[in-house]
Design an enzyme around this catalytic site. Structure first.
Site, PDB file in Angstrom:
ATOM      1  N   SER A  64      26.731  46.539  79.089  1.00 49.13           N
ATOM      2  CA  SER A  64      25.295  46.347  79.257  1.00 49.13           C
ATOM      3  C   SER A  64      24.466  46.985  78.142  1.00 49.13           C
ATOM      4  O   SER A  64      24.664  46.684  76.972  1.00 49.13           O
ATOM      5  CB  SER A  64      24.912  46.885  80.635  1.00 49.13           C
ATOM      6  OG  SER A  64      23.579  46.626  80.927  1.00 49.13           O
ATOM      7  N   ARG A 506      18.366  62.803  87.197  1.00 52.88           N
ATOM      8  CA  ARG A 506      17.154  62.167  86.672  1.00 52.88           C
ATOM      9  C   ARG A 506      15.922  62.681  87.410  1.00 52.88           C
ATOM     10  O   ARG A 506      15.966  62.939  88.613  1.00 52.88           O
ATOM     11  CB  ARG A 506      17.227  60.654  86.825  1.00 52.88           C
ATOM     12  CG  ARG A 506      18.411  60.055  86.125  1.00 52.88           C
ATOM     13  CD  ARG A 506      18.089  58.717  85.489  1.00 52.88           C
ATOM     14  NE  ARG A 506      19.320  58.090  85.004  1.00 52.88           N
ATOM     15  CZ  ARG A 506      19.840  58.299  83.793  1.00 52.88           C
ATOM     16  NH1 ARG A 506      19.242  59.093  82.926  1.00 52.88           N
ATOM     17  NH2 ARG A 506      20.970  57.721  83.434  1.00 52.88           N
TER      18      ARG A 506
END
Ligand code: 16G
Ligand code: MG
Length: 543
Positions: A64, A506
């Site tokens: 990806s 994150r």
């Protein structure tokens, strides 16, 4: 059972002893040189899955948006969805079995799933443009043939094209012709029919600039371009002829850096978009006359598409339940606009396409997008049938025309998975039909300033979340601390979650100003660092 030949074949794709990998959010992903055995074993697993489901299973070799030297593999289930989650553990067990354990692990899967090894099987294989992808896809084929299964190698395809092909083959062509050519024909016909219906239809439309991330998307856009002329004029940048895949370009770079990719010639106020490295994500952007950069991400795309569909449903007079599915990363302004102005119900799912896709299947029409640009629209069978019926029996010319437009949207959108090419065509059609410029689209609502950061901790599993990742339940005290910090700012929100693809935590924060969003993000990083075992230097403020 042919396990002897499997073991002989596996010895040619030997696993480096001690190496362990996890089937992450979207499959395995790591440095390409560590993946030969994984590919071989995913070939084996795809055969087992095919025997179990009695359908063709897809295997896509791609990493990806990750750097060129990485690679990875995604498995595609019968209707073009991602591999069912219950099988992810088998994938992990297989990938991590040492050579002498392989037979036992395989036998266990066969037993647990009561697979009849005499059943037929078939695997569809595709790959992106990475230098390592060709030999890794050969390793998949070696795995498939070791179990004496049928297969077809589709070569260079985008991830969504492989999902499309798998779905077409398993539905006897009802979804379309199972080939890349069939994909171009289906989408371009729907696009051309849709745009044709526009009263605004202008022969001369300004050009759309595409950043192909130097990947498979650019190859496929080049092939498809002739089907779209003269209704769409495209200019392709980062087409792979010299630049490196995903390097300083592509959808992820643009979204994370919040700036244009290298290698694109941006004229003020012109529409631009970026694909990611396997063309399953897209973001739009433009530069204003004062050189200011404006990003239109997955949230803006979801708003544009759901508004368009809702307006058509009103014209058709159909009461179908439509919802938008987002993740915690959705900008607060987009959620507010959809709920309060558009009166569309919004749901929040965990990060990762499979979670959004699953939730969106609950509605007659489920529009799902991650802020990073991955998403699509799902229509239930009932919705499709009712819409098709009304193209003939609608009460008025206007309602029949609206039903036809909806039918074209159904054919244009890739319902198997988010698809940069298909999403781009839907967006281009809507802009053209509504006579909207990218600036007007951007003005529908104003994004709240936001910031994404990451913190490295010793073990990211110490963080556990709930409420679709919007709140933490572990470690103790962290959520209370985040709540206190959020209270200090206006229109603010923040959350933390362990990444599913990288060894980091994150952090997301939004607030009324960029300064406040940055400050809040930094303070939350510090809280994570102190309460969740941060390693290395303490996070520094952004300004
Ligand atoms: C994967 C997911 C993407 C998600 C991202 C989150 C698919 C096909 N891709 O790339 O949807 O946004 O992971 O990454 O599901 P993170 O867990 O590292 O933040
Ligand atoms: Mg992708």
């Amino acid at each position: 059972m042919h396990l002897e030949s499997v073991l002989r074949s596996s010895a040619r794709h030997a696993k480096p002893a001690g190496l362990t990998l996890q089937y992450g959010t979207a499959g395995f992903r790591t440095k390409a040189e560590h993946l030969d055995h994984v590919m071989h074993r995913m070939g084996l697993l795809a055969v087992l899955r095919s025997k179990k489901t009695k359908f063709i299973i897809g295997v896509m070799v791609t990493a990806s948006h990750n750097p060129e030297e990485d690679n990875g593999v995604k498995l595609v289930d019968p209707m073009g969805e991602m591999l069912v989650q219950e099988w992810e553990i088998y994938a992990t067990n297989l990938a991590n079995a040492e050579e002498h354990e392989l037979q036992t692990v395989l036998t266990n899967i066969i037993k647990q799933e009561a697979i009849n090894m005499q059943d037929e099987s078939s695997v569809a294989i595709g790959r992106d443009t990475r230098p390592s992808s060709e030999s890794l896809s050969l390793a998949v084929i070696d795995g498939v043939t070791a179990l004496e299964s049928k297969y077809q190698d589709y070569g260079l395809v985008t991830t969504p094209q492989l999902h499309y092909i798998v779905c077409c083959r398993n539905t006897d062509g009802r979804y379309g012709e199972p080939s890349v050519e069939g994909y171009y024909q289906k989408l371009s016909k729907a696009f051309n029919d849709l745009v044709k219906q526009s009263p605004e239809c202008q022969a001369e439309k300004e050009c759309l600039s595409i950043d192909g991330a130097n990947g498979i998307g650019s190859l496929k856009i080049k092939e498809m371009e002739r089907y779209l002329q003269p209704r769409l004029s495209l200019q392709l940048f980062n087409d792979g002829s010299n630049g490196r895949l995903n390097y300083m370009c592509g959808a992820d770079y643009v979204k994370v850096q919040q700036k244009p990719p290298e290698g694109i010639d941006m004229k003020p106020n012109e529409r631009c978009c970026s694909f990611d490295g396997d063309a399953d994500r897209i973001v739009y952007y433009y530069k204003d006359s004062g050189d200011g950069f404006h990003l239109l991400d997955g949230d803006k795309i979801a708003t544009l598409i759901s508004t368009f569909i809702k307006e058509l449903l009103v014209k058709v007079g159909l009461e179908l339940n439509m919802a938008v599915v987002q993740t915690a990363y959705a900008n607060g302004s987009s959620t507010r606009y959809l709920e309060e102005v558009m009166k569309v119900p919004v749901y929040c799912a965990k990060t990762g396409v499979k979670h959004l896709h699953h939730k969106a299947q609950e509605f007659d029409i489920g529009v799902y997008f991650e802020a990073n640009g991955h998403g699509t629209v799902l229509f239930s069978k009932t919705a499709e049938e009712q819409i098709r019926q009304l193209t003939k029996t609608g009460a008025s010319e206007e309602s029949r025309k609206a039903a036809q437009m909806l039918e074209n949207v159904i054919n244009l959108i890739n319902q198997t998975v988010g698809d940069a090419i298909s999403d781009m065509l839907v967006i281009e059609a809507i802009l053209s039909l509504k006579g909207l410029t990218i600036q007007k689209w951007n003005e529908i609502y104003t994004d709240l300033p936001n910031r994404q950061l990451k913190v490295t901790v010793a073990d990211r599993k110490v963080i556990d979340t709930t409420d679709a990742e919007r709140r933490t339940v572990k470690p103790p005290g962290l959520q209370e601390k985040i709540d206190d910090l959020v209270k200090k700012y206006n229109m603010s929100r923040a959350f933390v979650r362990p990444s599913g693809t990288e060894d980091v935590v994150r952090v997301y924060a939004e607030a009324d100003t960029q300064e406040n969003a940055d400050a809040l993000a930094h303070e939350v990083c510090l809280a994570v660092y102190h309460l969740a075992g941060g390693v290395g230097d303490q996070p520094k403020p952004l300004r």
